[in-house]
Design a protein around this motif. Sequence first.
Motif, mmCIF file in Angstrom:
data_model
loop_
_atom_site.group_PDB
_atom_site.id
_atom_site.type_symbol
_atom_site.label_atom_id
_atom_site.label_comp_id
_atom_site.label_asym_id
_atom_site.label_seq_id
_atom_site.Cartn_x
_atom_site.Cartn_y
_atom_site.Cartn_z
ATOM 1 N N TRP A 90 0.832 -1.188 0.000
ATOM 2 C CA TRP A 90 0.000 0.000 0.000
ATOM 3 C C TRP A 90 0.878 1.253 0.000
ATOM 4 O O TRP A 90 1.945 1.288 0.624
ATOM 5 N N THR A 136 1.727 4.959 1.264
ATOM 6 C CA THR A 136 1.565 5.526 2.603
ATOM 7 C C THR A 136 1.786 7.033 2.615
ATOM 8 O O THR A 136 2.582 7.566 1.846
ATOM 9 N N GLU A 163 -2.077 7.275 6.399
ATOM 10 C CA GLU A 163 -3.097 6.920 5.408
ATOM 11 C C GLU A 163 -2.464 5.944 4.420
ATOM 12 O O GLU A 163 -1.414 6.221 3.845
ATOM 13 N N GLN A 194 -3.135 3.626 0.949
ATOM 14 C CA GLN A 194 -4.034 3.629 -0.202
ATOM 15 C C GLN A 194 -3.628 2.545 -1.201
ATOM 16 O O GLN A 194 -2.442 2.321 -1.462
ATOM 17 N N HIS A 195 -4.658 1.855 -1.743
ATOM 18 C CA HIS A 195 -4.426 0.813 -2.748
ATOM 19 C C HIS A 195 -5.536 0.860 -3.784
ATOM 20 O O HIS A 195 -6.722 0.975 -3.430
ATOM 21 N N ASN A 196 -5.168 0.772 -5.050
ATOM 22 C CA ASN A 196 -6.130 0.672 -6.138
ATOM 23 C C ASN A 196 -6.191 -0.776 -6.611
ATOM 24 O O ASN A 196 -5.195 -1.319 -7.088
ATOM 25 N N LYS A 225 -10.881 1.992 -5.434
ATOM 26 C CA LYS A 225 -9.847 2.713 -4.694
ATOM 27 C C LYS A 225 -10.157 2.581 -3.204
ATOM 28 O O LYS A 225 -11.250 2.918 -2.754
ATOM 29 N N THR A 238 -8.863 3.200 0.834
ATOM 30 C CA THR A 238 -7.998 3.933 1.756
ATOM 31 C C THR A 238 -8.282 3.465 3.176
ATOM 32 O O THR A 238 -9.436 3.401 3.602
ATOM 33 N N THR A 258 -7.029 4.376 7.076
ATOM 34 C CA THR A 258 -6.314 5.384 7.855
ATOM 35 C C THR A 258 -6.255 4.955 9.318
ATOM 36 O O THR A 258 -7.281 4.674 9.930
ATOM 37 N N TYR A 301 -12.047 3.357 7.234
ATOM 38 C CA TYR A 301 -12.024 2.684 5.938
ATOM 39 C C TYR A 301 -12.840 3.503 4.938
ATOM 40 O O TYR A 301 -13.961 3.926 5.241
ATOM 41 N N TYR A 302 -12.263 3.697 3.764
ATOM 42 C CA TYR A 302 -12.974 4.401 2.693
ATOM 43 C C TYR A 302 -12.691 3.676 1.387
ATOM 44 O O TYR A 302 -11.568 3.244 1.130
#
Length: 346
Positions: A112, A114, A126, A128-130, A143, A145, A147, A160-161
């Motif tokens: 991921w 960062t 945070e 993030q991974h696509n 997408k 995210t 945090t 979580y988003y």
Amino acid sequence: MHVETNAIDDTWKLITLKNDQNISIDILNYGARITNITVPDKDGKLENIVLSYADYKKYKNDPNYFGATVGRVAGRIANSKFELGGKTYILDANESNHHLHGGVNGLHQMIWKTQTFKTDSEVGVELQHNDSNMSGGYPGNIKITVTYKLNNDGELIIDYYAISDEDTILTLTNHSYFNLNGNLKRSINNHLVRLNSSYFVELDEELIPTGNKIKVDNTTFDFRDEQALKAGIETPQKQNQYAKNGYDHYFLLDHQKRNSVIVKEPNSGRIMTIETDQPGVVLYTGNNLDDTLELTERKSEKYLGVTFETQSSPASLEFDDFPNILLNANDPYQKRTSYKFSITDK
């Protein structure tokens, strides 16, 4: 308060969050996973309270998902397939005929991106991974995210988003194994748990939900007034026996009360309070752990850690009256779970 990043190799990073009470949390960008939570006991002694590998590279092939963000779908999908929009999707079968925790190449296997941050009230990272369309068999480019935030109230917050460009299914969770004894000194059998749930989900012998919701009354699954985890380990009922003499069950939360879960360890005096906006939690008592794993403090063993996997239910793919995991295209997925660490009054 302090946040720092240390490189393990060219791609793996370890982020450390630390507050003014010396609570520290280590997060690895491989799998967006927690590898250490150090908190004081009633005498002020700082110890780790989660299971982690002594060698970081063991996370590459980790069947136990230690500390990981798991998904796209946490839990088991029966027969590794589901229907959505009139189409059948086939997923990895990585536990017998079934799909577990996102499959062979789930989120726990991803590196991921960062971004750390610090404010007057908290430190965090945070991640993030696509995930691409049909990755692992799931539809939609998505997408995601996650945090992690630590504040001076002794609270770890996980937000979580996610957003997808197609209708898909999603339910994310964290898979940390907790042991409030500190440094894995004892099993979790004597941990006292209060869990605000009147119903748990019945499992078959392959740990797949039958569709039945069972009242916890007069069972080893009644944690409403607090009981020790050994209730389902040392005097197991049939459902505990299916889970190898322990718990691996989804509890539907009674959200009219605050503090969805409270965990106490009498010897150390440590308390962990979990709040979540998820509809349920999987309680798993490490029934599949054995003595072959080299952990940070010692070798592993059965019942050395307990997970509280806050999430919706994959059983909703088969049964209508379960918390659903459908995510419509362009609708945001937003969930929060927090863990507050404290000690008993002396």
